[in-house]
Design an enzyme around this catalytic site. Structure first.
Site, PDB file in Angstrom:
ATOM      1  N   ASP A 196       0.856  -1.192   0.000  1.00 49.51           N
ATOM      2  CA  ASP A 196       0.000   0.000   0.000  1.00 49.51           C
ATOM      3  C   ASP A 196       0.889   1.238   0.000  1.00 49.51           C
ATOM      4  OD1 ASP A 196      -2.354   1.716   0.341  1.00 49.51           O
ATOM      5  OD2 ASP A 196      -3.344  -0.122   0.977  1.00 49.51           O
ATOM      6  N   HIS A 266      -2.870   3.058  -4.597  1.00 45.38           N
ATOM      7  CA  HIS A 266      -2.275   2.556  -3.342  1.00 45.38           C
ATOM      8  C   HIS A 266      -0.859   2.038  -3.584  1.00 45.38           C
ATOM      9  CE1 HIS A 266      -5.822   2.931  -0.725  1.00 45.38           C
ATOM     10  NE2 HIS A 266      -6.533   2.603  -1.793  1.00 45.38           N
ATOM     11  N   GLU A 330      -9.980   2.604  -5.222  1.00 48.42           N
ATOM     12  CA  GLU A 330      -9.525   3.963  -4.909  1.00 48.42           C
ATOM     13  C   GLU A 330      -8.312   4.376  -5.751  1.00 48.42           C
ATOM     14  OE1 GLU A 330     -10.994   4.191  -0.283  1.00 48.42           O
ATOM     15  OE2 GLU A 330      -9.063   3.245  -0.657  1.00 48.42           O
TER      16      GLU A 330
HETATM   17  C1  ACM Z   1     -11.144  -0.515   0.485  1.00 48.03           C
HETATM   18  O1  ACM Z   1     -11.627  -0.492   1.633  1.00 48.03           O
HETATM   19  N1  ACM Z   1     -10.495   0.540   0.022  1.00 48.03           N
HETATM   20  C2  ACM Z   1     -11.272  -1.689  -0.361  1.00 48.03           C
END
Ligand code: ACM
Ligand code: ZN
Length: 549
Positions: A196, A266, A330
């Site tokens: 991440d 991420h 995201e």
């Molecule tokens: C997430 O909670 N961004 C998958």
């Protein structure tokens, strides 16, 4: 000494050495499909002389037997001997049951002993978990198992729990204890979030800087104040041998490790190590705050696609799992809109915005499809967060529906497999405590998610046809660890909500009953106590402290 005195002395010795006895109660979680207590039948008394006997030539049944011996010890004070079957007056475990479900088992207790017969070694393992959870209190005592016949099989084939080891790093021993907790709840997939923005945590030999640089951040925000920073370097990573050790440990407990490399968003950990993979070329920091970063992999750069393939290649050697999670959540499109390479890629692919998707969303689908096809060429299946449907579906990919259950419905209607993990029921980083400022609230997202709410999740939407419903593979709870720095706090967040999730995953809906579940919860926490797990006590006792640390 005359004979009479000798007899008296012998009786006194016998009474000194006679052990206390407790009685098993089959009030376990998750609730089995059928429990028939034979009220007229004689039960089996487990004593230190009893053996655990296993049938089955392969090592997994012997391993099962050894694990059962280790599970019973803290609950009974007895370390039972493990032997090859047959043995008299034993707990016998075998794997000969014929069943449609490969994870089914039968457990029969009678005066002669206990037999656990699984449809596979995994099935036998779930029978062992039921046996273990039927011992109501940890004490040095024999155990009377009332005569019973239990027939059981899980509702869903995918029963998952996720663990974010990027935002905070958990050493190998902590990950193993986490896996032990999953095993107690009949979970069969461990979704391991390894990369991440805040740290890349898995060794990739072809890209050594991912861990040399990308696994360390220079500091971390303090609490929820994003303008603050503790300036304490924070990092850590798993070597490939560590990861193999986790895979082996989980497999012994019949749990498959599903690795997640979250892409193309991420990715600041990786971008810090290899800045040329970003749209702007860097420099990028390993992120020190939480949230969603605009800095993502450049989808117009061919070497980024080669990087993805290389990472997948190395990880597929370590993780034998059919499923491989490629993230997809995201991923802001801001940089892609400004990036000449990304825009050139959009043009060369002929991607155009339409009423459903922007060209950039379609570019993401192109990116995810590349990763999924590479996995498919190796016989694996990609799982992605539900955003991956925004630019059009990648065939064969499993959707993890987190922004509400509706994405699972959309996926299933379109003929795609889906796993339910909607935030409102499944995000265990949310609060367990309802009100009052507590340590938990200072270190948590503030949504309230009590045990009862978790329990109420029904993964199969009532509007799906039987054919569509077959695409719902199961459910999963997620533990994002921005605010979870220790294993003890992770346990507190997980327990006892995982007990509720396990019944969502395992038990047929017509058998679920929240009042009965809350009653049985009082029994499983005795196993938590015996194992030393930290859990939210006020879920059972509102007067208990809400401080989870
Ligand atoms: C997430 O909670 N961004 C998958
Ligand atoms: Zn770009």
């Amino acid at each position: 000494m005359n004979k009479f005195v000798l007899i008296l002395a012998g009786a006194a010795l016998a009474s000194c050495t006679s052990r206390p006895q407790q009685t098993a109660v089959y009030d376990v979680i998750p609730l089995p499909q059928s429990v028939s207590v034979d009220l007229g039948g004689e039960g089996f008394v487990l004593k230190p002389s009893a053996k655990i006997a296993y049938f089955g030539a392969d090592t997994s049944m012997r391993r099962n037997a050894e694990l059962l011996a280790s599970y019973l010890e803290p609950l009974t004070g007895m370390r039972l001997e493990v032997v090859e079957a047959p043995a008299k007056g034993a707990i016998t475990i075998t794997d000969t049951l014929r069943s449609e479900s490969p994870e089914a088992y039968r457990l029969v207790a009678s005066a002669d002993g206990i037999v656990i017969d699984g449809a596979s070694a995994a099935g036998a393992f779930y029978g062992m978990q039921t046996l273990r959870k039927s011992i109501p209190a940890a004490m040095e005592a024999d155990v009377l198992f009332p005569a019973v016949s239990i027939a059981d099989a899980p509702r869903f084939p995918y029963r998952g729990v996720h663990f974010d080891c990027s935002r905070h790093f958990f050493p190998v021993d902590s990950v193993k204890e986490y896996i032990d907790i999953l095993a107690l709840h009949n979970v069969n997939h461990f979704h391991w979030h390894l990369t991440d923005d805040q740290g890349w945590r898995i060794e990739i030999k072809k890209y050594p800087l991912l861990t040399e640089k990308g696994s360390w951040r220079k500091g971390t925000v303090i609490g929820t104040d994003f303008s603050s920073n503790d300036s304490i370097p924070y990092g850590g990573y798993y070597t490939q041998d560590d990861a193999r050790e986790i895979v082996r440990y989980a497999a012994e407990r019949h749990i498959t490790v599903v690795p997640e490399v979250d892409m193309p968003g991420h990715m600041q950990g990786a971008l810090n190590a290899y800045p040329s993979m970003g749209c702007e070329g860097g420099p990028y920091e390993v992120w020190m705050r939480w949230g969603v970063s605009d800095q993502v992999l450049c989808a117009g750069n061919d070497s980024v696609y080669a990087f993805v393939d290389d990472v997948i290649d190395e990880l597929c050697e370590i993780f034998p799992s059919e499923y491989f999670h490629i993230g997809g959540d995201e991923c802001p499109k801001k940089k892609w809109k400004e990036c000449e390479a990304c825009q050139a890629k959009i043009r060369s692919l002929g991607l155009k915005s339409d009423s459903h998707s922007t060209a950039e969303q379609k570019l993401q689908t192109h990116f995810m499809t590349h990763a999924a096809e590479h996995l498919a060429s190796k016989g694996r299946r990609a799982i992605g967060w539900d955003e991956i449907m925004e630019g059009g579906m990648t065939p064969g990919t499993v959707i993890m529906s987190w922004r509400g259950p509706k994405h699972a419905v959309t996926a299933a209607r379109a003929g795609h497999d889906a796993i339910l993990t909607p935030t409102a029921y499944c995000y265990f980083d949310y609060l367990q405590a309802p009100d009052s400022i507590t340590d938990e609230q200072l270190l948590s997202y503030r949504t309230y998610l009590p045990v009862e709410k978790v329990y109420s999740l029904e993964p199969v939407d009532s509007t799906l046809t039987a054919e569509e419903a077959r695409h719902i593979l199961g459910a999963q709870c997620n533990l994002w660890c921005e605010y979870i720095p220790t294993l003890s706090y992770a346990e507190y967040k997980l327990l006892p909500r995982l007990a509720a999730m396990s019944e969502v995953q395992w038990t047929r809906p017509e058998k679920k009953d929240i009042d009965d579940f809350m009653r049985r919860l009082r029994q499983i926490v005795k196993t938590y106590d015996a194992e030393g797990y930290n859990y939210a006590r006020f879920a059972l006792d509102p007067a208990a402290t809400a401080d989870g640390k």
